[in-house]
Scaffold this active site. Structure first.
Site, short mmCIF file in Angstrom:
data_model
loop_
_atom_site.label_atom_id
_atom_site.label_comp_id
_atom_site.label_asym_id
_atom_site.label_seq_id
_atom_site.Cartn_x
_atom_site.Cartn_y
_atom_site.Cartn_z
N ASN A 267 -21.66 -21.01 29.59
CA ASN A 267 -20.52 -21.95 29.60
C ASN A 267 -20.89 -23.23 28.84
OD1 ASN A 267 -22.07 -23.55 31.30
ND2 ASN A 267 -21.01 -22.91 33.16
N GLN B 159 -10.00 -6.95 19.88
CA GLN B 159 -10.57 -8.29 19.69
C GLN B 159 -9.79 -9.32 20.50
OE1 GLN B 159 -13.39 -10.38 18.89
NE2 GLN B 159 -13.39 -8.55 17.63
N HIS C 23 -10.49 -10.29 24.23
CA HIS C 23 -11.70 -11.03 24.64
C HIS C 23 -11.36 -12.34 25.33
CE1 HIS C 23 -15.34 -8.92 23.69
NE2 HIS C 23 -14.86 -8.54 22.52
N GLU D 61 -16.50 -12.67 11.39
CA GLU D 61 -17.56 -12.07 12.21
C GLU D 61 -17.54 -10.55 12.04
OE1 GLU D 61 -16.72 -12.40 16.33
OE2 GLU D 61 -18.79 -12.10 16.99
N HIS D 62 -16.39 -9.93 12.33
CA HIS D 62 -16.23 -8.49 12.15
C HIS D 62 -15.21 -8.21 11.05
CE1 HIS D 62 -17.06 -9.11 16.54
NE2 HIS D 62 -17.94 -8.15 16.32
N ASP E 1 -19.81 -2.67 18.90
CA ASP E 1 -19.98 -3.55 20.06
C ASP E 1 -20.93 -2.94 21.08
OD1 ASP E 1 -18.17 -5.33 19.02
OD2 ASP E 1 -16.48 -4.61 20.23
N HIS F 181 -55.69 -36.47 -2.18
CA HIS F 181 -55.50 -35.04 -2.42
C HIS F 181 -56.40 -34.59 -3.58
CE1 HIS F 181 -52.01 -35.50 0.16
NE2 HIS F 181 -51.69 -34.24 0.05
#
Lengths: 431, 431
Positions: free
Chosen positions: A209, A254, A257, A322-323, A356, A415
């Protein structure tokens, strides 16, 4: 479902970083656990998760894990075990070895690739306590070779008595080494800084959350964290050959969800657009989660009409979903044209739930357009690399002057002298 | 140089995230450039960099690049070109191909690996405008195949007239495609959101002052950013066989970077500790940057005495240093025991400047203990991965029921139906 012109559409949404009060609260919890350890961890668990625990009860015992197996259907154990097998097989392909490059002057250059030592996976306690997400977070770490994988999850899942046995079985199948019944910002703090009961980790993954997300941001730097995911998205690119019912069902899978999930069809076919729009309404009415799905479709769903598949590809690349599902006559021919998409599902049978749950690739995938520059979770997220340089005397003699020239050009005389002192020493030895 | 017991030492330092006023200022600049584009970019360049430019003058021309070559020594061009060659060769070894896994049921799973499309590299305008850093930021992107690499740098370097020609030559040798004379938070905003003159990028890399760092944090999410580096560090693990002058010179080469740089020797040898402590003082007095190096050695330098090399290894792993040098009798035997170090330099001739400038591995390396979970910059920082799933009808028929069981267990009925509608369709076709 709304049919809109591509010009009127913007998928990008702001990520929620919480109210100032939520930020303050998460910070306070993290500070308290960092300073007080178990005492604060148990206090917050009592207050926020309404569970009184002793420190000795934090860790889930092997007996509880065994008992969980007895509480779930054998078919579930088989299913999750088959999924774990496929996910492991896919992620095994991603593994890399340390390598070295042996030079003819005797020098050896290389990259040492090692697993992180200890990783924490957060599993939320609400309705989004998904066994599949346990597999997807844990298995890449396991395949990478992480020797200590720790899971934390609130003491009671979704109002049930104790931790969901399906989550425990998934954890065991995935290969978790330790499980603690703590959740929220307090669990993140415990993973980051350690308490008397929980040793600190190197990286924290997994969704949660807003307090969990804020706590992860707060501890970042002391430990690594995964990216903070936005709402899930699907884009379906389809032509008139696509099966209307398949397209509608995938958009809805989708949308169910959450209300902020986004489902978009991109098509050059007005006929498909009309048919999918109607079919989505028909299937939607039959879904148990129809209120959530309807809100998602209404607020973040769209059918985008384009002139051609070529324009469709360009829209997809701008959306960087995303997909992405490609349901056109020759799907394979389009894969090479996709520049930006987290996961690409090709052809009529590659429905998103295949990925998935089961096929093997990870289902934790960049959202909100970030597929432009980031990638699905994989083994690389659980390794670290060290460069190795063994420089030979011969190599230093040959290249020392060049190295000194570059160092002096940058005004870094010390150096140059670190090289010079060696060249002198070799010169003395030779004289 | 202080000789301390390991128990009294803590390397970890807080990262500077600026004052609230600096945060506010960076945010304002980013907002203005995001909204007003070139107008704000030119206004801030006039105000902060005291340079009046037209939009048409922002981009460095091919003629200027050519002119830069005429302004530097031919030996510098040769040196930087040889370094670029080595860095390119090393990073070429890191490249990976897209791959696929062909299943006997006709399914194909894979990972598509692609370069980012457009990357921005920030090069600071102060005294830390290092040609070597240009190579180290740009070459991994170039090797990854990024087709558009954009460099931004303030219109005048370190008070000089115009951009340092050494920086321009390094950019050309590294393979930068576009160069713009803008710096500060305004340059970061231009790269992230684009203006009329500068197209937006997918990722921004490179060091800068506090405003640049804050602006990068501000735009993160819209674009990717690299990590924000802390002060540079070296740890030398040495035994009584180590050359005292080599150890002292290497510690000082780190200390001269800035007052907050950290140089630490870990050794079981009291004799070496005493000798290095004296030798550091001797060499320090002869350095042009002795004031900086002295402050670094005083505040962040230490010689840590340990009981044995085994304890030394354990201290090194807890410190997780950016640079680690191992100067012991059998250095190779210790490489495998190092769990946490960004770059490991083995043996007497592998002085850190060898890696800073020339050998090939990247010199941008995790600082402040983050080598526990992060890695030197490499080709992986400039690629993105997409999962590919082509699932065959046969595979879906075989596994559909399992996928549906997992979806229903999570209460995601629409996921199950996306599979079911396909199984039904195949059943209808078969009937």
């Amino acid at each position: 479902m709304n049919i809109v012109n591509v010009k009127d559409f913007d998928l990008r949404r702001e990520v929620d970083y919480g109210t100032p009060e939520q930020n303050e609260r998460a910070k306070q919890i993290v500070q308290d656990v960092k300073q007080e350890g178990d005492a604060a961890l148990l206090r917050y668990t009592a207050e926020l998760d309404r569970t009184q625990l002793e420190a000795s009860q934090l860790r889930v015992t092997p007996e509880e894990l065994q008992a969980a197996y007895a509480r779930v259907e054998p078919s579930f154990v088989e299913a999750i075990s088959a999924a774990a097998h496929n996910i492991r097989a896919f992620h095994n392909r991603e593994k890399r070895n340390s390598w070295m490059d042996l030079q003819p002057d005797g020098s050896i250059l290389g990259q040492i690739i090692r697993p992180l030592k200890r990783v924490g996976v957060y599993v939320p306690g609400g309705k989004a306590a998904y066994p599949s997400s346990v597999l997807m977070n844990v298995i890449p770490a396991q395949v990478a070779g992480v020797p200590e994988i720790v899971m934390v999850t609130p003491p009671a899942t979704g109002g049930k008595d104790g931790i969901d046995p399906y989550i425990l079985v998934a954890a065991a199948e995935a290969g978790v080494h330790e499980i603690y019944r703590v959740g929220g910002a307090q669990a993140i703090a415990a993973l980051a800084y350690g308490t008397e009961s929980i040793a600190p980790v190197d990286k924290i993954c997994g969704p949660g959350n807003i307090y969990v997300a804020l706590a992860k941001r707060e501890v970042y730097g002391a430990v690594d964290i995964d990216s903070i995911a936005g709402p899930s998205e699907i884009v379906v690119l389809a032509d008139e050959h696509a099966d209307v019912a398949f397209v509608a069902a995938d958009l809805l899978s989708q949308a169910e969800h959450d209300e902020m999930a986004s489902a978009i069809l991109v098509t050059p076919s007005q006929a498909l657009a009309d048919a999918v729009s109607a079919e989505v309404q028909r299937q939607l009415a039959l879904l148990p989660r129809r209120e959530i799905a309807a809100a998602s479709i209404r607020d973040y769903g769209a059918i985008i009409l384009v002139e051609s598949l070529a324009e469709g590809i360009s829209v997809v690349n701008r959306l960087a979903p995303e997909h992405l599902e490609i349901m056109v006559e020759e799907p394979m021919a389009y894969a090479g044209m996709i520049e930006n998409a987290g996961a690409i599902f090709l052809g009529p049978y590659s429905s998103e739930p295949v990925g998935d749950y089961f096929a093997g690739p990870n289902h934790i995938i960049p959202t909100n357009g970030t597929a432009r520059f980031s990638s699905p979770v994989d083994v690389d997220d659980f390794i670290k690399k060290s460069s190795m340089i063994y420089y030979s005397k011969e190599a230093l003699m040959k290249n020392g002057a060049t190295i000194m020239e570059l160092a002096r050009r940058e005004g870094l005389e010390a150096h140059a002298r670190a090289i010079e002192v060696r060249l002198q020493r070799v010169g003395e030895a030779g004289a």
